[in-house]
Design an enzyme around this catalytic site. Structure first.
Site, PDB file in Angstrom:
ATOM      1  N   HIS A 140       0.838  -1.206   0.000  1.00 17.16           N
ATOM      2  CA  HIS A 140       0.000   0.000   0.000  1.00 17.16           C
ATOM      3  C   HIS A 140       0.872   1.254   0.000  1.00 17.16           C
ATOM      4  O   HIS A 140       0.541   2.271   0.616  1.00 17.16           O
ATOM      5  CB  HIS A 140      -0.908  -0.034   1.242  1.00 17.16           C
TER       6      HIS A 140
ATOM      7  N   GLY B 128       4.648  -0.286  -5.671  1.00 16.37           N
ATOM      8  CA  GLY B 128       5.469   0.186  -4.561  1.00 16.37           C
ATOM      9  C   GLY B 128       6.793   0.727  -5.036  1.00 16.37           C
ATOM     10  O   GLY B 128       7.709  -0.029  -5.318  1.00 16.37           O
TER      11      GLY B 128
END
Ligand SMILES: Cc1cc2nc3c(=O)[nH]c(=O)nc-3n(C[C@H](O)[C@H](O)[C@H](O)COP(=O)(O)O)c2cc1C
Ligand SMILES: CC(C)CC(=O)C(=O)O
Length: 360
Positions: free
Chosen positions: A256, A288
């Site tokens: 995330h 990411g």
């Protein structure tokens, strides 16, 4: 400023955006260890180029769940694009369309699914959080299918929101003029409730996200939608195997963007074990800290079928609207093609672990 690489969009966006919006976008959770680890993992990777290979043509096209894409670099779901540009996700979709790139639209998009779909002929997927209000999830899944979305992405790493200290310090709340228009206003009200020393987003998530989500619930969603369901937020081989066993159509390896469990491993470090556990059973995507074509190449070599960028499209949208997003994505794809040529890998099929020193 001349914008020649991804980070340049960030510098322009930072000048343009209110400080609390910038912090909301940039921030990670806790000490931002995982946020830093995501970037550091890419800086460590070293490549093993091959020579004397004909690279006069380089092909970056990729087929994902039956959709043909001009590039394996797409847009990760991020909430509330109108925080950075008045046209919001409609402009993002138009930019992705021009680049032939996948756009994963967030459940908390600030433009309607219909308007977003009208702006793009490229594939759109819809991201979902697991809300206590199951009817809202089912309803949204149905409207996504009607609007022509090609897949659903269930975010699995947010039983509650990570402690994002920048948002807490800023007392961050979503500007009341920007709304998650695909959900009813009452459900979203707490996101706009500004209080000193508290994140309205965290308060909203505590109220509305259902932390009891388990694999059994995936079956519930799959029964209610004919769309393929991918799981986002997987960092271990165990969970990857479970996702496959429970019928996930794909996996997105992600922490995330360092915004959930601080101290979680870098997404890139998790990628090989997930790819091994999945063993080709479904596509594996990655997000990411992808900030350049080289980063995309590294993740693809470690087994990702596609990579997504989260913060950079928001920077590009703030800096240049739809054109900014299109330029960002075509620029990243050009960088990828350039590095594929210099690495002696003219097609994505040639990009495998042997490209990465220490993994070959
Ligand atoms: C401002 C912002 C909002 C985000 N909103 C969502 C969201 O609504 N749903 C979700 O699954 N992930 C969300 N994410 C996480 C991204 O999908 C993605 O995992 C992450 O940004 C990737 O890392 P990167 O920003 O380093 O490219 C958000 C990230 C940011 C920065
Ligand atoms: C509105 C939030 C729940 C979205 C977000 O910031 C995130 O998922 O990181």
């Amino acid at each position: 400023m001349t914008v020649i690489r991804t980070d340049d969009y960030g510098r322009v966006a930072r000048e343009r955006l209110p400080a609390d919006v910038w912090d909301f976008i940039e921030g990670g959770s806790g000490d931002e260890l995982t946020l830093a680890a995501n970037a550091a993992a890419f800086r460590r990777a070293r490549l093993r180029p091959r020579v004397m290979v004909d690279v006069s043509t380089v092909d970056t096209t990729r087929t994902l769940l039956g959709s043909r894409l001009a590039t394996p670099i797409g847009i990760a779901p991020t909430a509330y694009h109108q925080l950075v540009h008045p046209d919001g996700e409609v402009a993002t979709a138009a930019g992705a369309d021009r680049a032939g790139a996948l756009f994963v639209v967030a459940m908390f998009a600030s433009r309607t699914l219909k308007d977003i779909a009208a702006a793009s002929a490229a594939p759109l997927w819809l991201q979902l959080y697991w809300l206590r209000r199951r009817d809202a999830i089912a309803d949204l899944a149905e409207r996504a299918a009607d609007a022509g979305f090609a897949a659903l992405v269930l975010t699995a790493d947010a039983p509650r929101l990570g402690r994002r200290l920048r948002d807490v310090r800023n007392g961050f709340a979503v500007d009341g003029r920007v709304r998650a228009v695909n959900l009813d206003a009452a459900l979203m009200a707490a996101s706009h409730d500004r209080r000193a020393g508290a994140s309205a987003l965290a308060a909203h998530a505590a109220q509305t996200f259902d932390p009891s989500l388990t694999w059994a619930d995936l079956a519930w969603l799959r029964e209610r939608s004919a769309l393929p369901v991918l799981i986002k937020g997987i960092l271990t081989g165990e969970d990857a195997a479970a996702a496959v066993a429970h019928g996930a159509a794909g996996i997105i390896v992600s922490n995330h963007g360092g915004r959930q469990l601080d101290g979680a491993i870098a997404a890139l470090d998790a990628l090989p074990e997930v790819v091994d556990a999945v063993a080709g059973a479904c596509p594996v995507l990655f997000d990411g800290a992808v900030r350049g074509g080289r980063d995309a190449l590294v993740a693809l070599a470690l087994g990702a079928d596609a990579v997504l960028v989260g913060r950079p499209p928001l920077w590009a949208l703030a800096a240049g609207g739809a054109d900014g997003v299109a330029d960002l994505l075509t620029g990243l794809t050009d960088e990828l093609a350039h590095d594929m040529a210099l690495a002696g890998r003219p097609t994505l099929a040639d990009v495998d672990r042997r490209l990465i020193w220490g993994h070959s």
